[in-house]
Design an enzyme around this catalytic site. Structure first.
Site, mmCIF file in Angstrom:
data_model
loop_
_atom_site.group_PDB
_atom_site.id
_atom_site.type_symbol
_atom_site.label_atom_id
_atom_site.label_comp_id
_atom_site.label_asym_id
_atom_site.label_seq_id
_atom_site.Cartn_x
_atom_site.Cartn_y
_atom_site.Cartn_z
ATOM 1 N N GLU A 296 -4.988 -8.757 0.941
ATOM 2 C CA GLU A 296 -5.629 -8.423 2.224
ATOM 3 C C GLU A 296 -7.108 -8.187 1.979
ATOM 4 O OE1 GLU A 296 -4.051 -5.094 4.533
ATOM 5 O OE2 GLU A 296 -2.003 -5.679 4.016
ATOM 6 N N GLU B 193 0.823 -1.221 0.000
ATOM 7 C CA GLU B 193 0.000 0.000 0.000
ATOM 8 C C GLU B 193 0.856 1.270 0.000
ATOM 9 O OE1 GLU B 193 -2.840 -0.047 3.184
ATOM 10 O OE2 GLU B 193 -3.885 -1.805 2.425
HETATM 11 C C1 BG6 Z 1 -4.255 -2.325 5.988
HETATM 12 C C2 BG6 Z 1 -2.770 -2.268 6.271
HETATM 13 O O1 BG6 Z 1 -4.608 -1.365 5.052
HETATM 14 O O2 BG6 Z 1 -5.104 -2.076 7.085
HETATM 15 C C3 BG6 Z 1 -2.420 -2.869 7.622
HETATM 16 O O3 BG6 Z 1 -2.001 -2.895 5.254
HETATM 17 C C4 BG6 Z 1 -3.395 -2.400 8.697
HETATM 18 O O4 BG6 Z 1 -1.080 -2.596 7.944
HETATM 19 C C5 BG6 Z 1 -4.819 -2.757 8.293
HETATM 20 O O5 BG6 Z 1 -3.088 -2.932 9.954
HETATM 21 C C6 BG6 Z 1 -5.894 -2.438 9.346
HETATM 22 O O6 BG6 Z 1 -5.923 -1.114 9.720
HETATM 23 P P1 BG6 Z 1 -6.803 -0.538 10.929
HETATM 24 O O7 BG6 Z 1 -6.544 0.915 10.935
HETATM 25 O O8 BG6 Z 1 -8.245 -0.847 10.665
HETATM 26 O O9 BG6 Z 1 -6.355 -1.210 12.182
#
Ligand code: BG6
Length: 464
Positions: free
Chosen positions: A364, A166
């Site tokens: 992801e 990202e």
């Molecule tokens: C993703 C990232 O976009 O979101 C991760 O690659 C991150 O590193 C994840 O932990 C979740 O983010 P959040 O802010 O909802 O805890």
């Protein structure tokens, strides 16, 4: 209905070094921007929790890999911490880090879990940030040396490499919206960082090809379709510009080896273009990836701006659009994000039709839940909401594959609840729940369910 996935489909999860390893100040690791920022402003982190210990993967990687086996992972993505491997960003390599990453990679392979390795997941070494981070070409050179070191050390065994995770997020967080260090708000500097990140990416791909390594190289992008409120021309224009700024700014150079002309024109019009050096275009053309990782959590919905722009304020992407909340949309209220499963299909079909249908995977996808302890019954998180979420998305992935997408895997964010930047442990995402006090891991219902899906390479409608 049976949703069966292609043979050799990758099932697993993703995490990152800074979010899981812990041991932030030991075993020879140098400081990264997160370690530094926490010391400066601990109040910027949810409940004041740092990554210092994170989820102790450094110490517990062996038993954690056993847990991956328990949920039938055949693949797992994590990242190498630049500041662990080369504590000052450039120069001396830390032998303890080499040993650690060798051990992790070897153990994953021994357990028949394919390691997917990302080279940069938001964790700029502080020594490099002091030199200007990716605003500086010297830091790009240092990154190129660092990745070459990684390829030489681990490239005999790692077959799936990713230059960045990202890459737009450190640009947004660090240079536009003030949620990452160095907390700058300046579009032109943001554009420079984004541009240099692509230069760094291309240098990594170039080096990878030169070394003639056996694996494949890619990048992980958070692709967020920008759906317009309506089919009115101004709403369509707002969505097109959003797409240019937030998706195509990385997708086009990484996959096509060039920037969209419309983006160059738009930034040129507002005098926001970064400095381009001779040879850059050739280099970017050499940065075309073999594979693409797609992170997808939620869609973006936009409309034409409702009010006039305040031209006294800083130039921002929001000069071109307003966010739009679609009435009646499905929400993950525990995180405040919309759930729109079809978005994942739209991304895959866009790649099929407009990006040469390159091999890709969902790197992801996941559902963050605040206060997840309220769903614990008999010691287990009963996260049926997460099972529904995954199922809903997998159905659309399945359909895209049936329609020709070359999607080769699905990774959930994340394996064990992990520390997440300034949100720390606010939103839980894991297949395993982490008890912060004891560091104990316990399997959630979704983890159990996913183990079955991975084992059967698919699932039945209605099956739990
Ligand atoms: C993703 C990232 O976009 O979101 C991760 O690659 C991150 O590193 C994840 O932990 C979740 O983010 P959040 O802010 O909802 O805890």
């Amino acid at each position: 209905m049976q949703y069966q996935f292609p043979n050799d489909f990758f099932w697993g999860s993703a995490a990152s070094a800074a979010q899981t390893e812990g041991a932030a100040f030991s075993y020879g690791k140098g400081e990264n921007i997160w370690d530094h920022w926490y010391k400066q402003e601990p109040n910027r982190f949810f409940q004041g929790v740092p990554a210092t210990d994170a989820s102790t993967f450094y110490k517990n990687y062996r038993s954690d890999i056993q847990l991956m086996k328990q949920v039938n992972h055949n693949s797992f993505r994590t990242s190498i911490s630049w500041s662990r491997l080369i504590p000052t960003g450039t120069g001396e390599v830390n032998p303890l880090a080499v040993e650690f990453y060798n051990n992790v990679i070897d153990e994953l392979i021994a357990q028949k879990i394919e390691p997917f390795i990302c080279l940069f997941h938001f964790d700029m070494p502080m020594a490099m940030q002091k030199m200007g981070g990716f605003e500086s070409r010297e830091v790009v050179d240092a990154y190129a040396k660092y990745v070459e070191t990684c390829f030489k050390l681990f490239g005999d065994r790692v077959k799936y490499w990713f230059t960045f995770n990202e890459p737009i997020v450190p640009v947004e967080g660090g240079y536009l919206y003030n949620f990452h260090y160095p907390n700058v708000v300046d579009f032109r500097r943001a554009a420079t960082v984004a541009y240099h990140t692509i230069i760094a990416h291309a240098r990594a791909v170039q080096c990878f090809r030169k070394l003639n390594l056996p694996g494949k190289i890619g990048i992980v992008l958070n692709l967020t379709p920008s759906y317009p409120r309506s089919q009115n021309a101004p709403d369509l224009l707002a969505s097109k510009r959003c797409d240019l700024l937030f998706n195509r700014s990385f997708l086009d150079p990484a996959v096509k080896g060039e920037y969209p002309q419309e983006l160059v024109e738009l930034l040129g019009q507002y005098e926001q273009l970064p400095k381009i050096e001779s040879g850059d275009c050739d280099l970017i053309a050499q940065g075309k990836v073999d594979i693409l990782g797609i992170n997808y959590y939620q869609p973006r919905r936009v409309q034409a701006r409702l009010n006039a722009i305040n031209t006294d304020g800083p130039f921002m992407p929001e000069w071109f659009f307003d966010n739009y909340v679609m009435p009646g949309c499905k929400m993950n209220r525990h995180r405040g994000w919309e759930i729109y499963e079809k978005g994942i299909y739209d991304i895959l079909i866009n790649l099929r039709d407009n990006y040469g249908n390159l091999p890709c995977y969902i790197s992801e996808n996941g559902m963050g839940v605040e206060g997840e302890e309220k769903f614990i019954t008999d010691g287990q998180v009963q996260d049926d909401y997460r099972i529904d979420f995954v199922k809903g998305h997998l159905k659309w992935v399945h359909r895209a594959i049936e329609e020709g997408s070359r999607c080769f895997g699905y990774h959930m964010w994340t394996f064990i609840d992990n520390w997440s930047w300034s949100n720390a442990y606010k939103n839980r995402y894991g297949f395993f729940r982490l008890d912060l006090a004891t560091q104990q891991r316990s399997l959630k219902k979704s983890g159990q369910w996913f183990a079955g899906v991975s084992k059967n390479n698919g699932f039945n409608e209605g099956e739990e």
